[in-house]
Design a protein around this motif. Sequence first.
Motif, PDB file in Angstrom:
ATOM      1  N   ALA A  87       0.787  -1.195  -0.070  1.00  0.00           N
ATOM      2  CA  ALA A  87      -0.049  -0.003  -0.181  1.00  0.00           C
ATOM      3  C   ALA A  87       0.983   1.226   0.062  1.00  0.00           C
ATOM      4  O   ALA A  87       2.157   1.296   0.607  1.00  0.00           O
ATOM      5  CB  ALA A  87      -0.811   0.000   1.104  1.00  0.00           C
ATOM      6  N   PRO A  88       0.521   2.309  -0.604  1.00  0.00           N
ATOM      7  CA  PRO A  88       1.282   3.513  -0.562  1.00  0.00           C
ATOM      8  C   PRO A  88       1.409   4.091   0.933  1.00  0.00           C
ATOM      9  O   PRO A  88       0.569   3.738   1.729  1.00  0.00           O
ATOM     10  CB  PRO A  88       0.516   4.690  -1.242  1.00  0.00           C
ATOM     11  N   VAL A  89       2.655   4.490   1.181  1.00  0.00           N
ATOM     12  CA  VAL A  89       3.196   4.827   2.546  1.00  0.00           C
ATOM     13  C   VAL A  89       3.044   6.410   2.743  1.00  0.00           C
ATOM     14  O   VAL A  89       3.040   7.023   1.822  1.00  0.00           O
ATOM     15  CB  VAL A  89       4.502   4.264   2.633  1.00  0.00           C
ATOM     16  N   ASP A  90       2.907   6.708   3.843  1.00  0.00           N
ATOM     17  CA  ASP A  90       2.937   8.239   4.412  1.00  0.00           C
ATOM     18  C   ASP A  90       4.146   8.736   3.968  1.00  0.00           C
ATOM     19  O   ASP A  90       5.723   8.088   4.175  1.00  0.00           O
ATOM     20  CB  ASP A  90       2.712   8.222   5.830  1.00  0.00           C
ATOM     21  N   PRO A  91       4.481   9.876   3.231  1.00  0.00           N
ATOM     22  CA  PRO A  91       5.857  10.497   2.912  1.00  0.00           C
ATOM     23  C   PRO A  91       6.624  10.874   3.886  1.00  0.00           C
ATOM     24  O   PRO A  91       7.866  10.730   3.807  1.00  0.00           O
ATOM     25  CB  PRO A  91       5.279  11.694   2.430  1.00  0.00           C
ATOM     26  N   ALA A  92       5.977  10.732   5.287  1.00  0.00           N
ATOM     27  CA  ALA A  92       6.950  10.882   6.652  1.00  0.00           C
ATOM     28  C   ALA A  92       7.674   9.456   6.736  1.00  0.00           C
ATOM     29  O   ALA A  92       8.643   9.398   7.846  1.00  0.00           O
ATOM     30  CB  ALA A  92       6.186  11.495   7.536  1.00  0.00           C
ATOM     31  N   THR A  93       7.349   8.377   6.241  1.00  0.00           N
ATOM     32  CA  THR A  93       7.802   6.984   6.688  1.00  0.00           C
ATOM     33  C   THR A  93       9.211   6.883   6.403  1.00  0.00           C
ATOM     34  O   THR A  93       9.529   7.338   5.077  1.00  0.00           O
ATOM     35  CB  THR A  93       6.871   5.915   5.948  1.00  0.00           C
ATOM     36  N   PRO A  94      10.001   6.657   7.359  1.00  0.00           N
ATOM     37  CA  PRO A  94      11.278   6.164   6.979  1.00  0.00           C
ATOM     38  C   PRO A  94      11.505   5.342   5.778  1.00  0.00           C
ATOM     39  O   PRO A  94      10.912   4.245   5.949  1.00  0.00           O
ATOM     40  CB  PRO A  94      11.981   5.893   8.400  1.00  0.00           C
ATOM     41  N   LEU A  95      12.572   5.330   4.946  1.00  0.00           N
ATOM     42  CA  LEU A  95      12.698   4.202   3.842  1.00  0.00           C
ATOM     43  C   LEU A  95      13.080   3.260   4.440  1.00  0.00           C
ATOM     44  O   LEU A  95      12.595   2.047   3.819  1.00  0.00           O
ATOM     45  CB  LEU A  95      13.879   5.012   2.946  1.00  0.00           C
ATOM     46  N   GLU A  96      13.603   2.923   5.438  1.00  0.00           N
ATOM     47  CA  GLU A  96      14.031   1.652   5.801  1.00  0.00           C
ATOM     48  C   GLU A  96      12.819   0.908   6.348  1.00  0.00           C
ATOM     49  O   GLU A  96      12.558  -0.242   6.047  1.00  0.00           O
ATOM     50  CB  GLU A  96      15.043   1.719   7.278  1.00  0.00           C
ATOM     51  N   GLU A  97      12.000   1.682   7.108  1.00  0.00           N
ATOM     52  CA  GLU A  97      10.629   0.974   7.493  1.00  0.00           C
ATOM     53  C   GLU A  97       9.569   0.750   6.318  1.00  0.00           C
ATOM     54  O   GLU A  97       9.329  -0.646   6.311  1.00  0.00           O
ATOM     55  CB  GLU A  97       9.720   2.112   8.195  1.00  0.00           C
ATOM     56  N   ALA A  98       9.467   1.500   5.279  1.00  0.00           N
ATOM     57  CA  ALA A  98       8.998   1.059   4.006  1.00  0.00           C
ATOM     58  C   ALA A  98       9.348  -0.132   3.453  1.00  0.00           C
ATOM     59  O   ALA A  98       8.535  -1.079   3.001  1.00  0.00           O
ATOM     60  CB  ALA A  98       8.651   2.440   3.177  1.00  0.00           C
TER      61      ALA A  98
END
Length: 221
Positions: A87-98
């Motif tokens: 699913a698309p992620v919140d722009p504030a989500t860290p890249l590592e987490e995504a």
Amino acid sequence: MTDNQEKERPRRRQARGERRIAQLLEAAASVFCTTGYTAASTNAIAREAGVSPGTLYQFFPNKEAIAIELGSRLMHEMRETYGEALAPVDPATPLEEAVGAAVDRFIDFNCRHPVFFALMHGPDIPGRIAEEHDALYATLIARVEALLASLLPEAPAAEVTRTAHVCLGIYKAGLELVLAHQGAEREAYVRELKNVLLRYLAPLVGDRSEGRTDPLWSGTP
């Protein structure tokens, strides 16, 4: 015999049939993983399931029908998996987490169902499964593109598509190594796979990768 008893008998037969089909599909998954699709036989599947070949033929005319049913069920579950994972992620989500969340969900699915890799990526995929796999891959690419678009909002569409294909290629290559190992060594390969994807995506994402700690993915996957 009462009306309720007459209605109950077909339901019991149907339930027994579903249990037998599940038993045969589980046995087929084991055989396909061990020998590959081409070398597998209905006799080997029946033997693994602990039934006679005649019992198997009551439900499936040949091994291709078994593989198609098994593949269809796995692809349905896979669609549910990537629907949640990509699913698309919140722009504030860290890249590592995504990246980590998507990889973990896919790795979990493939480790629980190693036959999925054997059927979908082997050199001898049955024709109908190959067609369904192509459709699944196209949908999967579209979902990866949607995820990447949320991470790369300024990137041209062609670049996003190319990046999606590269990410899936990296994942497929890493998955083969992950499935070939167990325990701590498997976990180490999962971390390496995440590292490769992160190092590929971080320069594209730019300053979203700032603030990460090294070594990358030092925690548990």
